[in-house]
Write an enzyme that holds these catalytic residues in place. Sequence first.
Site, PDB file in Angstrom:
ATOM      1  N   THR A  13      31.427   4.617  25.482  1.00  0.00           N
ATOM      2  CA  THR A  13      30.947   4.256  26.827  1.00  0.00           C
ATOM      3  C   THR A  13      29.427   4.322  26.919  1.00  0.00           C
ATOM      4  O   THR A  13      28.773   3.387  27.370  1.00  0.00           O
ATOM      5  CB  THR A  13      31.589   5.206  27.860  1.00  0.00           C
ATOM      6  OG1 THR A  13      33.003   5.060  27.756  1.00  0.00           O
ATOM      7  CG2 THR A  13      31.147   4.893  29.273  1.00  0.00           C
ATOM      8  N   ILE A  14      28.857   5.438  26.526  1.00  0.00           N
ATOM      9  CA  ILE A  14      27.402   5.614  26.643  1.00  0.00           C
ATOM     10  C   ILE A  14      26.681   4.905  25.491  1.00  0.00           C
ATOM     11  O   ILE A  14      25.695   4.189  25.705  1.00  0.00           O
ATOM     12  CB  ILE A  14      27.043   7.122  26.676  1.00  0.00           C
ATOM     13  CG1 ILE A  14      27.749   7.831  27.848  1.00  0.00           C
ATOM     14  CG2 ILE A  14      25.527   7.321  26.735  1.00  0.00           C
ATOM     15  CD1 ILE A  14      27.429   7.310  29.229  1.00  0.00           C
ATOM     16  N   GLY A 111      27.328  16.156  27.518  1.00  0.00           N
ATOM     17  CA  GLY A 111      28.532  16.873  27.078  1.00  0.00           C
ATOM     18  C   GLY A 111      28.228  17.981  26.097  1.00  0.00           C
ATOM     19  O   GLY A 111      29.109  18.799  25.789  1.00  0.00           O
ATOM     20  N   CYS A 141      26.033  12.688  33.973  1.00  0.00           N
ATOM     21  CA  CYS A 141      25.893  11.686  35.037  1.00  0.00           C
ATOM     22  C   CYS A 141      25.702  12.335  36.413  1.00  0.00           C
ATOM     23  O   CYS A 141      24.800  11.959  37.167  1.00  0.00           O
ATOM     24  CB  CYS A 141      27.102  10.764  35.038  1.00  0.00           C
ATOM     25  SG  CYS A 141      28.680  11.619  34.914  1.00  0.00           S
ATOM     26  N   ASN A 142      26.537  13.318  36.760  1.00  0.00           N
ATOM     27  CA  ASN A 142      26.395  13.959  38.073  1.00  0.00           C
ATOM     28  C   ASN A 142      25.062  14.693  38.190  1.00  0.00           C
ATOM     29  O   ASN A 142      24.400  14.641  39.227  1.00  0.00           O
ATOM     30  CB  ASN A 142      27.554  14.940  38.305  1.00  0.00           C
ATOM     31  CG  ASN A 142      28.808  14.218  38.750  1.00  0.00           C
ATOM     32  OD1 ASN A 142      28.778  13.482  39.734  1.00  0.00           O
ATOM     33  ND2 ASN A 142      29.898  14.411  38.039  1.00  0.00           N
ATOM     34  N   ARG A 169      35.152  11.145  39.623  1.00  0.00           N
ATOM     35  CA  ARG A 169      36.183  10.217  39.146  1.00  0.00           C
ATOM     36  C   ARG A 169      37.031  10.943  38.083  1.00  0.00           C
ATOM     37  O   ARG A 169      36.536  11.786  37.334  1.00  0.00           O
ATOM     38  CB  ARG A 169      35.553   8.938  38.586  1.00  0.00           C
ATOM     39  CG  ARG A 169      34.616   9.139  37.379  1.00  0.00           C
ATOM     40  CD  ARG A 169      35.366   9.085  36.073  1.00  0.00           C
ATOM     41  NE  ARG A 169      34.520   9.218  34.903  1.00  0.00           N
ATOM     42  CZ  ARG A 169      34.294  10.357  34.266  1.00  0.00           C
ATOM     43  NH1 ARG A 169      34.788  11.505  34.734  1.00  0.00           N
ATOM     44  NH2 ARG A 169      33.567  10.371  33.165  1.00  0.00           N
ATOM     45  N   HIS A 195      27.791  21.990  37.764  1.00  0.00           N
ATOM     46  CA  HIS A 195      26.763  20.952  37.946  1.00  0.00           C
ATOM     47  C   HIS A 195      25.417  21.521  38.405  1.00  0.00           C
ATOM     48  O   HIS A 195      24.367  21.120  37.925  1.00  0.00           O
ATOM     49  CB  HIS A 195      27.271  19.888  38.928  1.00  0.00           C
ATOM     50  CG  HIS A 195      28.596  19.339  38.522  1.00  0.00           C
ATOM     51  ND1 HIS A 195      29.795  19.877  38.944  1.00  0.00           N
ATOM     52  CD2 HIS A 195      28.911  18.334  37.680  1.00  0.00           C
ATOM     53  CE1 HIS A 195      30.790  19.208  38.402  1.00  0.00           C
ATOM     54  NE2 HIS A 195      30.292  18.263  37.624  1.00  0.00           N
ATOM     55  N   HIS A 221      31.432   8.483  41.044  1.00  0.00           N
ATOM     56  CA  HIS A 221      31.469   9.781  41.728  1.00  0.00           C
ATOM     57  C   HIS A 221      30.780   9.625  43.094  1.00  0.00           C
ATOM     58  O   HIS A 221      29.880   8.780  43.247  1.00  0.00           O
ATOM     59  CB  HIS A 221      30.660  10.847  40.984  1.00  0.00           C
ATOM     60  CG  HIS A 221      30.969  10.990  39.528  1.00  0.00           C
ATOM     61  ND1 HIS A 221      32.169  11.435  39.042  1.00  0.00           N
ATOM     62  CD2 HIS A 221      30.187  10.793  38.429  1.00  0.00           C
ATOM     63  CE1 HIS A 221      32.120  11.506  37.719  1.00  0.00           C
ATOM     64  NE2 HIS A 221      30.935  11.115  37.323  1.00  0.00           N
ATOM     65  N   GLN A 303      29.143   6.641  36.725  1.00  0.00           N
ATOM     66  CA  GLN A 303      29.117   7.585  35.599  1.00  0.00           C
ATOM     67  C   GLN A 303      28.844   6.918  34.256  1.00  0.00           C
ATOM     68  O   GLN A 303      28.249   7.509  33.369  1.00  0.00           O
ATOM     69  CB  GLN A 303      30.438   8.367  35.534  1.00  0.00           C
ATOM     70  CG  GLN A 303      31.654   7.611  35.011  1.00  0.00           C
ATOM     71  CD  GLN A 303      32.321   6.727  36.058  1.00  0.00           C
ATOM     72  OE1 GLN A 303      31.897   6.683  37.202  1.00  0.00           O
ATOM     73  NE2 GLN A 303      33.381   6.033  35.661  1.00  0.00           N
TER      74      GLN A 303
HETATM   75  P1  NAD Z   1      33.334   7.953  24.358  1.00  0.00           P
HETATM   76  O1  NAD Z   1      34.556   8.652  23.902  1.00  0.00           O
HETATM   77  O2  NAD Z   1      33.453   6.735  25.195  1.00  0.00           O
HETATM   78  O3  NAD Z   1      32.434   7.571  23.097  1.00  0.00           O
HETATM   79  C1  NAD Z   1      32.215   8.435  22.021  1.00  0.00           C
HETATM   80  C2  NAD Z   1      32.136   7.612  20.761  1.00  0.00           C
HETATM   81  O4  NAD Z   1      31.873   8.488  19.667  1.00  0.00           O
HETATM   82  C3  NAD Z   1      33.457   6.887  20.445  1.00  0.00           C
HETATM   83  O5  NAD Z   1      33.159   5.560  20.056  1.00  0.00           O
HETATM   84  C4  NAD Z   1      34.030   7.675  19.271  1.00  0.00           C
HETATM   85  O6  NAD Z   1      34.783   6.862  18.404  1.00  0.00           O
HETATM   86  C5  NAD Z   1      32.760   8.156  18.604  1.00  0.00           C
HETATM   87  N1  NAD Z   1      32.962   9.343  17.754  1.00  0.00           N
HETATM   88  C6  NAD Z   1      33.910  10.303  17.871  1.00  0.00           C
HETATM   89  N2  NAD Z   1      33.762  11.227  16.883  1.00  0.00           N
HETATM   90  C7  NAD Z   1      32.695  10.811  16.144  1.00  0.00           C
HETATM   91  C8  NAD Z   1      32.061  11.303  14.996  1.00  0.00           C
HETATM   92  N3  NAD Z   1      32.466  12.441  14.405  1.00  0.00           N
HETATM   93  N4  NAD Z   1      31.016  10.619  14.485  1.00  0.00           N
HETATM   94  C9  NAD Z   1      30.559   9.468  15.066  1.00  0.00           C
HETATM   95  N5  NAD Z   1      31.135   8.940  16.161  1.00  0.00           N
HETATM   96  C10 NAD Z   1      32.178   9.609  16.696  1.00  0.00           C
HETATM   97  O7  NAD Z   1      32.439   9.073  25.078  1.00  0.00           O
HETATM   98  P2  NAD Z   1      31.295   8.842  26.155  1.00  0.00           P
HETATM   99  O8  NAD Z   1      31.917   8.789  27.492  1.00  0.00           O
HETATM  100  O9  NAD Z   1      30.397   7.740  25.711  1.00  0.00           O
HETATM  101  O10 NAD Z   1      30.550  10.247  26.068  1.00  0.00           O
HETATM  102  C11 NAD Z   1      29.565  10.506  25.093  1.00  0.00           C
HETATM  103  C12 NAD Z   1      28.667  11.610  25.594  1.00  0.00           C
HETATM  104  O11 NAD Z   1      28.049  11.176  26.809  1.00  0.00           O
HETATM  105  C13 NAD Z   1      29.378  12.929  25.945  1.00  0.00           C
HETATM  106  O12 NAD Z   1      28.500  13.993  25.688  1.00  0.00           O
HETATM  107  C14 NAD Z   1      29.606  12.804  27.441  1.00  0.00           C
HETATM  108  O13 NAD Z   1      29.741  14.060  28.080  1.00  0.00           O
HETATM  109  C15 NAD Z   1      28.324  12.095  27.853  1.00  0.00           C
HETATM  110  N6  NAD Z   1      28.414  11.359  29.111  1.00  0.00           N
HETATM  111  C16 NAD Z   1      29.514  10.617  29.420  1.00  0.00           C
HETATM  112  C17 NAD Z   1      29.569   9.961  30.640  1.00  0.00           C
HETATM  113  C18 NAD Z   1      30.781   9.168  31.057  1.00  0.00           C
HETATM  114  O14 NAD Z   1      31.069   9.131  32.229  1.00  0.00           O
HETATM  115  N7  NAD Z   1      31.494   8.536  30.165  1.00  0.00           N
HETATM  116  C19 NAD Z   1      28.495  10.025  31.526  1.00  0.00           C
HETATM  117  C20 NAD Z   1      27.358  10.756  31.158  1.00  0.00           C
HETATM  118  C21 NAD Z   1      27.339  11.431  29.957  1.00  0.00           C
END
Ligand code: NAD
Length: 342
Positions: A13-14, A111, A141-142, A169, A195, A221, A303
Site C-alpha cells: 500500500t505505502i 508501524g 497515518c493518524n 478504518r 496515537h 479515518h 490512511q
Molecule cells: P502492505 O502489507 O500493504 O505492504 C507491505 C509490503 O511489504 C508487501 O508488498 C509485502 O509483500 C512486503 N513484504 C513483506 N515482508 C517483506 C520482507 N521480508 N521483505 C521485503 N518486503 C516484504 O503494508 P502497508 O500498509 O504498505 O504498511 C507498510 C508500513 O507502512 C507499515 O509500517 C505500516 O504501519 C505503515 N503505514 C501503513 C498505512 C496504511 O494504512 N496502510 C498508513 C501509514 C503507515
Amino acid sequence: MPRVRVAVNGYGTIGKRVADAITLQDDMLLVGVSKTRPNYEALAAAGKGYKLYVPEGREEEFEQKGIRVSGTIEEMISKSDIVVDATPGGVGAKYKPLYVKHGVKAVFQGGEKPSVAEASFNSLCNYAEALGKSSLRVVSCNTTGLLRLICVLNREIGVRSVRAVIARRAADPKEVGKGPVNAIILNPPSLPSHHGVDVKTVLPWLDIATAAVVVPTTLMHVHTVIARLKRNTGVSEIIGILEQAPRIILVDSGKTGVRSTAELAEIARDQGRPRGDIPELIVWADSIRVDGDEVMLFQAVHQESIVIPENIDAIRAAASLASDPWESISKTDSTLGLKRWW
Ligand code: NAD
C-alpha cells in the site's frame, strides 16, 4: 545535480505510492522496488517498468511467471544511497542491519517502533531537525494527520494541549483477510490510545491524550479534535490559517453536501486522482467551533496516502537535498498535485 538513488523495500500500500512519487521528483532516481511474492502487485510494478528485486533464492518463482527480476534485495540496497522501508510493521527493524552494512540511509514507516530511527518525522513539524540524519521514521497515518493540524496551529498561534478521539478504518480496501468488522471496537479499551504517545515522538513537549475506536469501513479515518491554544481565537482566524497551510484542504458540508468519508473518496475518484488518493488532511470548515482559546473540529485522514508527501520530504531531509523545509514541501506538493481540489 546528481539525483539521489532511492530503493523502495516492500511494494505494498505505502511502497507502491512512494515509488510513484519518487519518479516525479527531479532530484531522485528510483533504483527499484522489492517484492517477496510474484503476485498482481509484482506484475503491476514490472508493467510500470520498475526494476524488481526479490529475496535471495526466490528469483525462479518470479521468472516462471514471466516477471523479470533485476537481482536480490541486498543487491538493490547496495546500489542505493537511501532506502524507503515500507515493509509490514516490525519487519523494517529486521532489515536495519542490512541498511547499516551497506552504509545506506533509511526512511522507516509508522508501524516500526520509534527506536528504529534517529528521529520520528513530520514535514510541517521537524524537517530542520531531520536534515542529514542516517535514519528517519515517518509516523503513522493518524499521527501524521494530527501533527499537520497541531504544527500549523502551533506555528501561527501556539498550542497548549490536544485531546482527540479517532474513528479508525478497520482495514485497507485490498485487505481481504481482515475485512471491515461488524462492530465498533475499543482500540484499545484502556485509555489513552497510542496515537497521542506517537505524536509526542515528534512534539515531546505537547500535552496530548487520544482515544480510538475501530469502525466498519475501509475508506478513511475521522478525528474529533479539541485543541487548547495559547490565546483566544475565532473561527475566521482558524479558517484563514488552515486555508493557507500546505497539505490541508477545507471542506464546507453546507456548501458541498459532503458529510462523509465516502463522499470525499468519490470526489477524489471524480477528479481522476491516482488510485483515488487524498494525501491532504481534510478539515470540515463548518465543524470548527471556537470557545475562547479552545478549538474543536472534525478532520479526515486517507490512511493509504497521507504519509506519501512526508516520505518524499524525509528522503530530501535525510539526503540533505534541501535545507529549507518549505523548498522541499512546495516541491513535493507541486509534483504530487496537492491542494488542487474543486
Ligand atoms: P502492505 O502489507 O500493504 O505492504 C507491505 C509490503 O511489504 C508487501 O508488498 C509485502 O509483500 C512486503 N513484504 C513483506 N515482508 C517483506 C520482507 N521480508 N521483505 C521485503 N518486503 C516484504 O503494508 P502497508 O500498509 O504498505 O504498511 C507498510 C508500513 O507502512 C507499515 O509500517 C505500516 O504501519 C505503515 N503505514 C501503513 C498505512 C496504511 O494504512 N496502510 C498508513 C501509514 C503507515
